[in-house]
Design a protein around this motif. Structure first.
Motif, PDB file in Angstrom:
ATOM      1  N   LEU A   1       0.444  -1.140   0.258  1.00 19.07           N
ATOM      2  CA  LEU A   1      -0.077   0.060   0.204  1.00 19.07           C
ATOM      3  C   LEU A   1       0.595   0.964   0.024  1.00 19.07           C
ATOM      4  O   LEU A   1       0.364   2.932  -0.540  1.00 19.07           O
ATOM      5  N   PHE A   2       2.037   1.196   0.159  1.00 21.95           N
ATOM      6  CA  PHE A   2       2.738   2.465   0.782  1.00 21.95           C
ATOM      7  C   PHE A   2       3.483   2.631  -0.927  1.00 21.95           C
ATOM      8  O   PHE A   2       4.139   3.894  -1.502  1.00 21.95           O
ATOM      9  N   TRP A   3       3.595   1.644  -1.991  1.00 17.69           N
ATOM     10  CA  TRP A   3       4.423   2.701  -3.499  1.00 17.69           C
ATOM     11  C   TRP A   3       3.555   3.237  -4.144  1.00 17.69           C
ATOM     12  O   TRP A   3       3.950   4.590  -4.558  1.00 17.69           O
ATOM     13  N   PRO A   4       1.857   3.584  -3.991  1.00 15.77           N
ATOM     14  CA  PRO A   4       1.976   5.028  -4.773  1.00 15.77           C
ATOM     15  C   PRO A   4       2.606   6.392  -4.068  1.00 15.77           C
ATOM     16  O   PRO A   4       2.630   7.402  -5.092  1.00 15.77           O
ATOM     17  N   ALA A   5       2.822   6.193  -2.700  1.00 13.66           N
ATOM     18  CA  ALA A   5       3.155   7.395  -1.750  1.00 13.66           C
ATOM     19  C   ALA A   5       5.417   7.598  -2.776  1.00 13.66           C
ATOM     20  O   ALA A   5       5.066   8.778  -2.250  1.00 13.66           O
ATOM     21  N   GLU A   6       5.634   6.280  -2.889  1.00 12.73           N
ATOM     22  CA  GLU A   6       6.470   6.481  -3.844  1.00 12.73           C
ATOM     23  C   GLU A   6       6.879   6.746  -5.137  1.00 12.73           C
ATOM     24  O   GLU A   6       7.444   7.350  -5.494  1.00 12.73           O
TER      25      GLU A   6
ATOM     26  N   GLU B   1       4.329   6.320  -9.374  1.00 13.26           N
ATOM     27  CA  GLU B   1       3.119   6.108 -10.254  1.00 13.26           C
ATOM     28  C   GLU B   1       3.300   4.837  -9.926  1.00 13.26           C
ATOM     29  O   GLU B   1       3.870   3.418 -10.963  1.00 13.26           O
ATOM     30  N   VAL B   2       2.663   3.365  -9.297  1.00 13.24           N
ATOM     31  CA  VAL B   2       1.990   2.455  -9.573  1.00 13.24           C
ATOM     32  C   VAL B   2       1.031   2.652 -10.966  1.00 13.24           C
ATOM     33  O   VAL B   2      -0.596   2.913 -10.730  1.00 13.24           O
ATOM     34  N   ALA B   3       0.971   1.620 -12.061  1.00 11.23           N
ATOM     35  CA  ALA B   3       0.422   2.421 -13.256  1.00 11.23           C
ATOM     36  C   ALA B   3       0.223   0.529 -13.699  1.00 11.23           C
ATOM     37  O   ALA B   3       0.346   0.632 -15.198  1.00 11.23           O
ATOM     38  N   VAL B   4      -0.575  -0.227 -12.976  1.00  8.06           N
ATOM     39  CA  VAL B   4      -0.672  -1.608 -13.010  1.00  8.06           C
ATOM     40  C   VAL B   4      -2.021  -2.145 -12.904  1.00  8.06           C
ATOM     41  O   VAL B   4      -2.434  -1.317 -12.203  1.00  8.06           O
ATOM     42  N   GLY B   5      -2.503  -2.906 -13.634  1.00  7.95           N
ATOM     43  CA  GLY B   5      -3.947  -3.281 -13.708  1.00  7.95           C
ATOM     44  C   GLY B   5      -3.902  -4.400 -13.274  1.00  7.95           C
ATOM     45  O   GLY B   5      -2.831  -5.290 -12.652  1.00  7.95           O
TER      46      GLY B   5
ATOM     47  N   GLY C   1      -4.803   5.372  -1.862  1.00  9.54           N
ATOM     48  CA  GLY C   1      -3.761   5.876  -2.611  1.00  9.54           C
ATOM     49  C   GLY C   1      -2.237   6.000  -1.934  1.00  9.54           C
ATOM     50  O   GLY C   1      -1.843   4.100  -0.936  1.00  9.54           O
ATOM     51  N   GLY C   2      -1.406   6.221  -1.455  1.00 12.04           N
ATOM     52  CA  GLY C   2      -0.048   5.404   0.256  1.00 12.04           C
ATOM     53  C   GLY C   2      -0.661   5.920   0.757  1.00 12.04           C
ATOM     54  O   GLY C   2       0.149   6.707   1.365  1.00 12.04           O
ATOM     55  N   LEU C   3      -0.341   5.128   1.591  1.00  9.97           N
ATOM     56  CA  LEU C   3      -0.200   4.418   2.811  1.00  9.97           C
ATOM     57  C   LEU C   3       1.323   4.923   3.334  1.00  9.97           C
ATOM     58  O   LEU C   3       2.010   3.426   2.958  1.00  9.97           O
TER      59      LEU C   3
END
Length: 301
Positions: A142-147, A149-153, A269-271
């Protein structure tokens, strides 16, 4: 099958287990730079590190969870101290994170030791353990979007995580059939020499007194293994043989990661879950390593 061939196959199996635990689980989603050639090279690198750790375990005569934990520590110090050199970036924190906190505690003790033990117990216990591992992986992710962009479905994640998890299950099945290991042979020293060559290249590219830590920490770990191990006779590390379907059931954990991480990224989002994981796992990994060091110090000669 000769001992040398079994050793190579075991190293490849252990290398894939480490690849999943220390790369696929750690990074959570497929990175753009993880092409097929990079994947193969990364697997072979982990296989070399795993072979060096396996040689140390056989040499020391250590077995059980201590072999998995301390062998994982050696793999971590080899990877982080010889191959990429991250342990020199933020001393002393990086001496624990990630070699002891992730490679030893999570990759070695949880994924390998517990992962091999669960299929030998009741189905409900294996399912519960794999669900717990999957939940951990999802929370960590869950923390990756704060680090970045996570553009994967979800389709890509369902291909990436469970497929690699099936490889771990197949590796477990192969390891469980590797039999007993003889007294150390001379060729078991080639992999540790290969890891040392990586460390020497690190020193040559930018000498620093901190590079001594790349020898001190694995050296202390080797001494602990030698003190706590039982030398003499054949060593059984991964048996008895596992049923194939019980071994392949490991894919349940990465499946849960994929199913929970993608909607979690969209909803939350990013936690800062990485901070909690790093602090807790670092405390546990360092505490366990220091406890084993203490046991080695006070063990009668």
């Amino acid at each position: 099958m000769t001992a040398g061939l079994r050793y190579i196959l075991a190293a490849l199996c252990l290398g894939w287990c480490a690849l999943w635990a220390s790369e696929t689980l750690f990074w959570s989603f497929p990175r753009a730079d993880m092409t097929l050639p990079v994947l193969v090279w990364t697997w072979l690198t982990y296989a070399l590190l795993a072979a060096a750790a396996l040689s140390a375990v056989i040499w020391s005569g250590l077995g059980g969870w201590r072999a998995a934990f301390l062998g994982g520590a050696l793999l971590g110090y080899g990877g982080e101290g010889a191959v990429v050199g991250t342990i020199y970036d933020a001393v002393p924190f990086q001496l624990v994170w990630t070699p002891l906190a992730w490679h030893a505690l999570i990759s070695g003790l949880w994924v390998l030791a517990v992962g091999l033990r669960l299929p030998r117990g009741p189905v409900w216990r294996q399912a519960a353990g794999l669900v717990l591992l999957g939940l951990f992986g999802a929370v960590w992710a869950l923390f990756w979007p704060a680090e970045q962009e996570v553009a994967v479905g979800l389709p890509a994640m369902l291909l990436y995580q469970p497929l690699a998890g099936l490889g771990v299950g197949l590796a477990f099945w192969g390891l469980s059939r590797s039999g007993t290991w003889p007294e150390p042979r001379w060729w078991m020293g080639l992999a540790p020499l290969g890891v040392f060559a990586f460390w020497a290249a690190q020193v040559a590219m930018g000498p620093s007194p901190l590079h001594l830590l790349g020898l001190v920490m694995p050296g202390l770990t080797l001494w602990v293994m030698r003190r706590l191990g039982r030398r003499g006779g054949a060593v059984a590390l991964f048996g008895p043989p596992l049923p194939l379907m019980r071994a392949l059931s490991f894919a349940l954990a990465p499946l849960i990661v994929a199913l929970l991480a993608v909607p979690g990224w969209a909803a939350l989002g990013g936690l800062p879950t990485n901070i909690a994981v790093a602090l807790v796992s670092s405390a546990l990994g360092l505490g366990l390593w220091l406890w084993l060091l203490w046991r080695a110090l006070w063990r009668p000669a």
